[in-house]
Design a protein around this motif. Structure first.
Motif, PDB file in Angstrom:
ATOM      1  N   TYR A 191       0.034  16.361 -27.612  1.00 25.32           N
ATOM      2  CA  TYR A 191      -0.803  16.696 -28.763  1.00 25.32           C
ATOM      3  C   TYR A 191      -1.757  15.551 -29.115  1.00 25.32           C
ATOM      4  N   TYR A 192      -2.035  14.697 -28.153  1.00 28.49           N
ATOM      5  CA  TYR A 192      -2.990  13.616 -28.387  1.00 28.49           C
ATOM      6  C   TYR A 192      -4.406  14.181 -28.532  1.00 28.49           C
ATOM      7  N   HIS A 193      -5.173  13.563 -29.392  1.00 32.93           N
ATOM      8  CA  HIS A 193      -6.588  13.927 -29.541  1.00 32.93           C
ATOM      9  C   HIS A 193      -7.386  13.131 -28.511  1.00 32.93           C
ATOM     10  N   MET A 194      -7.306  13.567 -27.264  1.00 33.55           N
ATOM     11  CA  MET A 194      -7.792  12.758 -26.147  1.00 33.55           C
ATOM     12  C   MET A 194      -8.933  13.437 -25.379  1.00 33.55           C
ATOM     13  N   ARG A 195      -9.519  14.471 -25.947  1.00 31.68           N
ATOM     14  CA  ARG A 195     -10.551  15.223 -25.243  1.00 31.68           C
ATOM     15  C   ARG A 195     -11.932  14.777 -25.702  1.00 31.68           C
ATOM     16  N   ALA A 196     -12.580  13.916 -24.921  1.00 32.19           N
ATOM     17  CA  ALA A 196     -13.938  13.478 -25.246  1.00 32.19           C
ATOM     18  C   ALA A 196     -14.847  14.710 -25.286  1.00 32.19           C
ATOM     19  N   ASN A 197     -15.705  14.795 -26.296  1.00 30.97           N
ATOM     20  CA  ASN A 197     -16.431  16.057 -26.482  1.00 30.97           C
ATOM     21  C   ASN A 197     -17.774  15.821 -27.157  1.00 30.97           C
ATOM     22  N   GLY A 198     -18.522  14.848 -26.663  1.00 29.67           N
ATOM     23  CA  GLY A 198     -19.803  14.543 -27.269  1.00 29.67           C
ATOM     24  C   GLY A 198     -20.956  15.303 -26.630  1.00 29.67           C
ATOM     25  N   ASN A 199     -22.155  14.980 -27.074  1.00 30.95           N
ATOM     26  CA  ASN A 199     -23.383  15.563 -26.533  1.00 30.95           C
ATOM     27  C   ASN A 199     -24.391  14.465 -26.195  1.00 30.95           C
ATOM     28  N   PRO A 200     -24.019  13.505 -25.347  1.00 22.82           N
ATOM     29  CA  PRO A 200     -24.961  12.429 -25.033  1.00 22.82           C
ATOM     30  C   PRO A 200     -26.161  12.951 -24.260  1.00 22.82           C
ATOM     31  N   PRO A 201     -27.316  12.305 -24.418  1.00 26.22           N
ATOM     32  CA  PRO A 201     -28.522  12.770 -23.719  1.00 26.22           C
ATOM     33  C   PRO A 201     -28.488  12.425 -22.236  1.00 26.22           C
ATOM     34  N   VAL A 202     -29.219  13.193 -21.460  1.00 29.73           N
ATOM     35  CA  VAL A 202     -29.378  12.901 -20.038  1.00 29.73           C
ATOM     36  C   VAL A 202     -30.362  11.749 -19.890  1.00 29.73           C
ATOM     37  N   VAL A 203     -29.951  10.732 -19.111  1.00 32.04           N
ATOM     38  CA  VAL A 203     -30.766   9.537 -18.899  1.00 32.04           C
ATOM     39  C   VAL A 203     -30.682   9.140 -17.430  1.00 32.04           C
ATOM     40  N   PRO A 204     -31.575   8.263 -16.959  1.00 30.19           N
ATOM     41  CA  PRO A 204     -31.472   7.800 -15.565  1.00 30.19           C
ATOM     42  C   PRO A 204     -30.221   6.938 -15.379  1.00 30.19           C
ATOM     43  N   PRO A 205     -29.535   7.043 -14.252  1.00 31.21           N
ATOM     44  CA  PRO A 205     -28.386   6.164 -13.989  1.00 31.21           C
ATOM     45  C   PRO A 205     -28.831   4.704 -13.949  1.00 31.21           C
ATOM     46  N   PRO A 206     -28.014   3.782 -14.429  1.00 36.10           N
ATOM     47  CA  PRO A 206     -28.376   2.361 -14.377  1.00 36.10           C
ATOM     48  C   PRO A 206     -28.376   1.836 -12.947  1.00 36.10           C
ATOM     49  N   ASP A 207     -29.119   0.760 -12.720  1.00 41.10           N
ATOM     50  CA  ASP A 207     -29.248   0.201 -11.371  1.00 41.10           C
ATOM     51  C   ASP A 207     -27.914  -0.292 -10.812  1.00 41.10           C
ATOM     52  N   PHE A 208     -27.007  -0.706 -11.699  1.00 42.32           N
ATOM     53  CA  PHE A 208     -25.748  -1.287 -11.213  1.00 42.32           C
ATOM     54  C   PHE A 208     -24.717  -0.232 -10.814  1.00 42.32           C
ATOM     55  N   LEU A 209     -24.999   1.057 -11.050  1.00 34.12           N
ATOM     56  CA  LEU A 209     -24.059   2.128 -10.729  1.00 34.12           C
ATOM     57  C   LEU A 209     -24.618   3.004  -9.619  1.00 34.12           C
ATOM     58  N   ASP A 210     -23.852   3.166  -8.550  1.00 32.83           N
ATOM     59  CA  ASP A 210     -24.206   4.095  -7.482  1.00 32.83           C
ATOM     60  C   ASP A 210     -23.656   5.467  -7.880  1.00 32.83           C
ATOM     61  N   TYR A 211     -24.473   6.211  -8.647  1.00 28.12           N
ATOM     62  CA  TYR A 211     -23.999   7.475  -9.205  1.00 28.12           C
ATOM     63  C   TYR A 211     -23.794   8.530  -8.121  1.00 28.12           C
ATOM     64  N   GLU A 212     -24.586   8.476  -7.079  1.00 25.72           N
ATOM     65  CA  GLU A 212     -24.417   9.404  -5.960  1.00 25.72           C
ATOM     66  C   GLU A 212     -23.048   9.204  -5.313  1.00 25.72           C
ATOM     67  N   MET A 213     -22.677   7.948  -5.085  1.00 25.57           N
ATOM     68  CA  MET A 213     -21.379   7.659  -4.480  1.00 25.57           C
ATOM     69  C   MET A 213     -20.251   7.937  -5.467  1.00 25.57           C
ATOM     70  N   TRP A 214     -20.460   7.639  -6.753  1.00 28.59           N
ATOM     71  CA  TRP A 214     -19.424   7.941  -7.745  1.00 28.59           C
ATOM     72  C   TRP A 214     -19.112   9.429  -7.716  1.00 28.59           C
ATOM     73  N   THR A 215     -20.130  10.268  -7.620  1.00 27.23           N
ATOM     74  CA  THR A 215     -19.949  11.714  -7.619  1.00 27.23           C
ATOM     75  C   THR A 215     -19.297  12.193  -6.334  1.00 27.23           C
ATOM     76  N   GLY A 216     -19.703  11.630  -5.203  1.00 31.49           N
ATOM     77  CA  GLY A 216     -19.070  11.957  -3.931  1.00 31.49           C
ATOM     78  C   GLY A 216     -19.038  13.444  -3.653  1.00 31.49           C
ATOM     79  N   PRO A 217     -17.840  14.006  -3.388  1.00 30.15           N
ATOM     80  CA  PRO A 217     -17.746  15.417  -3.003  1.00 30.15           C
ATOM     81  C   PRO A 217     -17.853  16.390  -4.170  1.00 30.15           C
ATOM     82  N   ALA A 218     -17.902  15.887  -5.397  1.00 24.00           N
ATOM     83  CA  ALA A 218     -17.963  16.747  -6.578  1.00 24.00           C
ATOM     84  C   ALA A 218     -19.393  17.211  -6.842  1.00 24.00           C
ATOM     85  N   PRO A 219     -19.581  18.222  -7.695  1.00 23.60           N
ATOM     86  CA  PRO A 219     -20.941  18.618  -8.081  1.00 23.60           C
ATOM     87  C   PRO A 219     -21.660  17.463  -8.781  1.00 23.60           C
TER      88      PRO A 219
END
Length: 451
Positions: A191-219
């Motif tokens: 019964y933890y309140h552990m479900r993140a449920n915000g509405n953050p805006p879509v922004v470009p991925p930062p240079d330090f994060l390889d978002y393509e690799m983070w996503t990998g086989p997922a959509p």
């Protein structure tokens, strides 16, 4: 040298440092285990530091797609390991494993990235500690078990409740001692309140994060903030919801305590019933029934409202004719029916023995002793070449059961899984959901399983 039976007897209670050092040195001809970590976030570092505390190891390689996180982890490891050396760093686990110089690999990535690195690690000759739930779909789990067996590697799953001192005590002194009598029903919950449920805006991925690799086989979702800072857990694209995150622990603990294997039938209802305002698509409310001969295990979670028992918000309740066992990560209580002696035990902390715990960022102090014991059990299995207490097959059963509950909820009907045939019996629509499509160029590991 200690054998596997002796190791199991003392594993959860804690092998002494001298015993552990002796068998580790013996296994490695006097050298420390060479260790690599894939996924350098919160729990990856926590698992690694618990391993450093209990065995002679040399952390030689780290991998993460976030360069800031990777750099910070390398600096922390250099300070924590005895040699003071900074491990080499990689942004791609395949490059890390090419060296084939690792005895042990820890996999602590998001759920959708568990299967491929674990399989690649055992193919590279390493024994593996992989976080739960082991997989994002059921057939990934089947492929992971097959790979571990094919290559003869030890794979321990991070379901460390089996190594939690007060829960080991509950199993021995309540369940195995017969204090519950005939057991006819089990409830597990969160019964933890552990479900993140915000509405953050879509922004470009930062240079330090390889978002393509983070996503990998997922959509590939539109980027709307660092996904690996727990934001990913709120999306079915990357994980299995609160069912896969929290039920897997408690169901696994119940199966261990009561010696249960695959459920014969699983049903589930729920969905996003209350918290509809944000982007999250995981269920905020879910009930699932895992049917076994002679008893049902019933799960319920709500990420809103209050828990029925404030002392046990994430817990298991085993009901017997002679009494009830309540157990959580923090405590357990045996409540006798009629005459009998109540038993209460609290979780063990080891702040004095491991003072570095107190200053470690984001550490779960109550879980640290359990993870240390779990690492000791893992290393004992490596030495004996036996199965650890949370062997990959046991982790697969618990993980797959939770994924099957999600499938039952999605289709609004029960499912029965046949592990011998690797399919859901008599339901082609449900069986098609056992394997999530991979995004190119990644290939699903079940493609090589065979019939």
């Amino acid at each position: 040298m200690i054998n596997r039976r002796e190791a199991l007897k003392v594993g959860a209670a804690g092998l002494t440092t001298s015993m552990l050092g002796n068998f580790a040195a013996g296994a490695q001809d006097g050298k420390a285990y060479r260790v690599g970590l894939i996924g350098c976030g919160w729990y990856g570092k926590s698992d690694l530091f618990r391993l450093i505390q209990v065995a002679p190891v040399e952390v030689v390689a780290l991998c993460d797609v976030d360069q800031h996180m990777l750099k910070g982890a390398a600096e922390m490891v250099a300070k924590r390991q005895k040699s003071g050396k900074t491990p080499r760093t990689h942004g791609d686990y395949r490059e890390m494993l090419k060296e084939k110089d690792l005895d042990v690999v820890l996999v602590a990535t998001p759920d959708h990235w568990h299967a491929l690195p674990m399989i690649a690690a055992v193919e590279a000759g390493a024994d593996v500690y992989v976080q739960k739930p082991i997989s994002h779909d059921v057939l990934e789990g089947e492929a992971m078990v097959a790979a571990a067996r094919k290559h003869g590697r030890v794979v321990q799953v991070g379901t460390q409740r089996k190594s939690t001192p007060h829960l080991v005590d509950a199993k021995k002194n309540v369940v195995d001692a017969g204090l519950l009598g005939k057991i006819g029903h089990v409830e597990v919950c969160c019964y933890y309140h552990m479900r993140a449920n915000g509405n953050p805006p879509v922004v470009p991925p930062p240079d330090f994060l390889d978002y393509e690799m983070w996503t990998g086989p997922a959509p590939l979702r539109p980027y709307d903030g660092l996904p690996h800072v727990r934001w990913w857990r709120t999306f079915n694209e990357y994980g299995n919801g609160i069912m896969g995150d929290m039920c897997v622990h408690m169901l696994d603990t119940v199966r261990w305590m009561l010696d249960l294997k695959w459920p014969t039938k699983i049903s589930s209802t729920g969905g996003v019933l209350v918290q509809k305002e944000g982007k999250s698509n995981i269920a905020d409310t879910q009930v699932a029934t895992f049917e076994y001969p002679g008893l049902n295990v019933v799960w319920q979670h709500r990420s809103w409202g209050t828990p029925p028992d404030p002392d046990y918000p994430w817990a298991l309740f085993i009901y017997g004719e002679k009494g009830t066992l309540k157990a959580s990560t923090m405590r357990y209580d045996f409540v006798p029916q009629g005459e009998g002696k109540a038993i209460h035990k609290d979780c063990v902390f080891e702040r004095e023995q491991y003072p570095e715990d107190v200053t470690e960022p984001e550490i779960e102090l109550n879980a640290a002793p359990a993870t240390r014991a779990h690492m000791k059990d893992f290393l004992a299995a490596i030495e004996s070449r036996g199965k650890p207490i949370a062997d990959i097959e046991e982790g697969h059963i618990s993980t797959a059961s939770c994924i099957l509950a999600n499938i039952a909820m999605k289709l609004n009907r029960p499912v029965s899984y046949d592990p011998a045939r690797r399919t859901i019996i008599g339901d082609d629509q449900a069986a098609a959901l056992l394997k999530i499509p991979y995004r190119a160029p990644w290939r699903h590991p079940a493609d090589s399983l065979g019939g």
